[in-house]
Design a protein around this motif. Structure first.
Motif, mmCIF file in Angstrom:
data_model
loop_
_atom_site.group_PDB
_atom_site.id
_atom_site.type_symbol
_atom_site.label_atom_id
_atom_site.label_comp_id
_atom_site.label_asym_id
_atom_site.label_seq_id
_atom_site.Cartn_x
_atom_site.Cartn_y
_atom_site.Cartn_z
ATOM 1 N N THR A 244 0.871 -1.231 -0.066
ATOM 2 C CA THR A 244 -0.035 0.015 -0.093
ATOM 3 C C THR A 244 0.825 1.024 0.059
ATOM 4 O O THR A 244 2.034 1.355 0.451
ATOM 5 C CB THR A 244 -1.039 -0.051 0.995
ATOM 6 O OG1 THR A 244 -0.163 0.073 2.395
ATOM 7 C CG2 THR A 244 -1.689 -1.356 1.301
ATOM 8 N N VAL A 264 -2.963 0.582 -4.253
ATOM 9 C CA VAL A 264 -2.390 -0.779 -3.696
ATOM 10 C C VAL A 264 -1.860 -1.152 -5.008
ATOM 11 O O VAL A 264 -2.298 -1.109 -6.114
ATOM 12 C CB VAL A 264 -3.604 -1.921 -3.379
ATOM 13 C CG1 VAL A 264 -2.810 -3.187 -2.987
ATOM 14 C CG2 VAL A 264 -4.056 -1.307 -1.979
ATOM 15 N N PHE A 281 -8.798 4.895 -2.730
ATOM 16 C CA PHE A 281 -8.984 4.876 -0.915
ATOM 17 C C PHE A 281 -8.802 6.330 -0.594
ATOM 18 O O PHE A 281 -8.389 7.133 -1.184
ATOM 19 C CB PHE A 281 -7.991 3.805 -0.541
ATOM 20 C CG PHE A 281 -7.890 2.529 -0.906
ATOM 21 C CD1 PHE A 281 -8.760 1.824 -0.436
ATOM 22 C CD2 PHE A 281 -7.194 2.003 -2.154
ATOM 23 C CE1 PHE A 281 -8.664 0.336 -0.501
ATOM 24 C CE2 PHE A 281 -7.175 0.866 -2.591
ATOM 25 C CZ PHE A 281 -8.077 -0.145 -1.449
ATOM 26 N N CYS A 284 -5.414 4.156 2.063
ATOM 27 C CA CYS A 284 -5.038 2.529 2.190
ATOM 28 C C CYS A 284 -4.079 2.437 3.133
ATOM 29 O O CYS A 284 -2.957 3.271 3.257
ATOM 30 C CB CYS A 284 -4.909 2.091 0.773
ATOM 31 S SG CYS A 284 -3.690 2.966 -0.053
ATOM 32 N N ILE A 287 -2.810 -4.628 4.844
ATOM 33 C CA ILE A 287 -3.061 -5.412 3.836
ATOM 34 C C ILE A 287 -2.893 -6.719 4.099
ATOM 35 O O ILE A 287 -1.824 -7.086 4.856
ATOM 36 C CB ILE A 287 -2.371 -5.379 2.576
ATOM 37 C CG1 ILE A 287 -3.022 -5.973 1.439
ATOM 38 C CG2 ILE A 287 -0.926 -5.121 2.598
ATOM 39 C CD1 ILE A 287 -2.299 -5.744 0.122
ATOM 40 N N VAL A 298 -8.011 -4.976 2.823
ATOM 41 C CA VAL A 298 -7.348 -3.654 2.938
ATOM 42 C C VAL A 298 -7.874 -2.703 3.728
ATOM 43 O O VAL A 298 -9.175 -2.405 3.839
ATOM 44 C CB VAL A 298 -7.111 -3.277 1.517
ATOM 45 C CG1 VAL A 298 -6.266 -1.696 1.449
ATOM 46 C CG2 VAL A 298 -6.543 -3.849 0.696
ATOM 47 N N ASP A 300 -8.797 1.058 5.461
ATOM 48 C CA ASP A 300 -8.712 2.511 4.925
ATOM 49 C C ASP A 300 -8.891 3.178 6.275
ATOM 50 O O ASP A 300 -9.886 3.222 6.867
ATOM 51 C CB ASP A 300 -10.134 2.726 4.067
ATOM 52 C CG ASP A 300 -9.771 4.256 3.400
ATOM 53 O OD1 ASP A 300 -9.233 5.180 4.021
ATOM 54 O OD2 ASP A 300 -10.439 4.202 2.208
ATOM 55 N N ARG A 328 -15.051 -5.073 -4.556
ATOM 56 C CA ARG A 328 -15.053 -4.529 -3.286
ATOM 57 C C ARG A 328 -16.143 -4.468 -2.384
ATOM 58 O O ARG A 328 -17.151 -4.318 -2.816
ATOM 59 C CB ARG A 328 -14.354 -3.120 -3.636
ATOM 60 C CG ARG A 328 -14.421 -1.861 -2.353
ATOM 61 C CD ARG A 328 -13.890 -0.775 -2.756
ATOM 62 N NE ARG A 328 -13.859 0.304 -1.832
ATOM 63 C CZ ARG A 328 -13.168 1.067 -1.632
ATOM 64 N NH1 ARG A 328 -12.124 1.266 -2.646
ATOM 65 N NH2 ARG A 328 -13.195 2.139 -0.480
#
Length: 413
Positions: A244, A264, A281, A284, A287, A298, A300, A328
């Motif tokens: 990230t 990412v 994001f 971010c 991960i 991931v 945020d 997502r």
């Protein structure tokens, strides 16, 4: 208002109840317990199992008049002294096992234990980095290590907090502001650095043994510097590296104005080819992958710039052909602080460092429990099966539990 516990029908008894029975946990089915308030019941549960295990049934706070005003205010309705295990779902008891413990194993007045935890089985050591967000652009942060053998010896000497020696390492000048770590990968640590000043962020391999020589795998995206790399993981089945990139280096005053989105990336360590795997994001951060590599998580942490921004872990499917992150969806929202570093155990439970320690969700995104240390944790790492090392800035904790480490903890050797 507190509610009373109900009886547990025989059909509902799980491994959790089997774990509890040898410890004398009969209070949940006896008449005496049914006459208790939930506060008294939780205290009884704590007394009869383990003083560090505290049950907090969601039904007891579903309706309340005691509200938290900010996400930095800790959620501790039983007012239990830290450190302890906060149980919201009894499946968390299976993760903890019959005799869990949570022990402070190192401490310092400086923020020496922040991020980038990597466990090296060959030497039984955990490597980690100090905080880089409070030292400015004029100095580098430090990478250090702690011997788990020394930790085990200290714990065997008796109860109470320990302060095992931490050894600081001298690394190459290429390694500037380490913030992410994983591995071992072909025997080396994989570090994600945030860069410092005009010195670029990078992905680097570092020898875990003296003289700690390093090899930089990547320090740009087609000639453009990254913002400040944050976290890194190895995909468990392909061996590709994902990391990230976020603007915290600029936010904390040691990197220039951002010139590229927070994203990412996927790095092929053999060809050094890099490309974007996910974008869009706010900030971010952590991960992690499931054991089969099919799902990526991931975090945020955009809420560091405002309470209504994300403090969220997203789940993605990993495309089988391109390894782009697709589909997502929201996996979890951290109720306290931000979800920083992310780890996944062998059973698929998801761990994240938050404002009060480490929160744990099952693979459906249900919060099942917390490692409540009373202060923030940015990351943690399994030091083999049954040992979770938690970094907490000025302290390090060791949780001895039943959960198993990811099978790819040393992938590939």
């Amino acid at each position: 208002m507190f509610k009373r516990h109900r009886r547990i029908p025989r059909a509902e008894k799980s491994l959790s109840s089997l774990v509890m029975q040898p410890l004398g946990i009969l209070s949940f089915v006896c008449a005496a317990c049914l006459a208790c308030t939930v506060q008294g019941d939780a205290n009884l549960f704590r007394r009869q199992t383990n003083s560090q295990v505290v049950l907090v049934e969601p039904s007891t706070f579903a309706v309340t008049s005691n509200f938290r005003n900010t996400s930095s205010q800790l959620f501790n309705p039983t007012s239990t002294a830290a450190p302890f295990f906060q149980v919201f779902d009894r499946s968390f008891l299976d993760l903890l096992g019959p005799n869990p413990s949570l022990t402070e194993i190192a401490s310092n007045s400086a923020t020496f234990a922040h991020e980038a935890p990597v466990y090296v089985p060959a030497t039984d050591e955990v490597f980690f980095a100090s905080n880089n967000g409070n030292i400015g652009a004029n100095q580098n942060n430090r990478v250090a290590k702690i011997s788990m053998r020394a930790v085990e010896t200290a714990i065997a000497s008796g109860a109470g907090p320990k302060n095992v020696a931490v050894e600081q390492l001298t690394l190459s000048e290429d390694i500037q502001m380490t913030n992410g770590g994983t591995g071992p990968y072909q025997g080396s640590l994989v570090l994600a650095t945030s860069g410092r000043g005009t010195r670029p962020p990078s992905i680097a391999l570092v020898n875990p043994k003296a003289p700690y020589n390093s090899t930089v795998l990547l320090n740009n995206y087609f000639g453009r510097q990254f913002n400040s790399l944050n976290d890194v993981k190895i995909h468990p089945t392909s061996g590709t590296i994902f990391f990230t990139d976020v603007t915290y280096g600029n936010v904390n005053g040691f990197r220039p104005t951002p010139v590229i989105p927070n994203q990412v990336y996927r790095l092929d360590p053999n060809t050094r080819a890099v490309r974007v795997a996910a974008t869009d994001f706010s900030m971010c951060n952590g991960i992690a992958f499931t054991a089969d590599g099919k799902i990526a998580y991931v975090s945020d942490t955009g809420s560091t710039a405002g309470a209504t921004r994300p403090s969220t872990i997203y789940a993605f499917d990993v495309d089988t052909k391109t390894q782009s992150f697709v589909n997502r969806r929201v996996f979890a929202y951290a109720d306290t602080g931000i979800p920083d570093g992310v780890q996944v155990d062998a059973q698929g439970n998801v761990y994240s460092g938050t404002g009060e320690g480490v929160q744990v969700w099952n693979d459906q995104g249900t919060l099942i429990g917390k490692f409540f240390i009373g202060t923030g944790s940015a990351n943690m790492v399994f030091a083999g099966d049954g040992r979770l090392v938690i970094l907490a800035e000025t302290k390090i904790f060791l949780a001895k539990i039943a959960a198993k480490a990811p099978a790819w903890v040393a992938y590939p050797q």
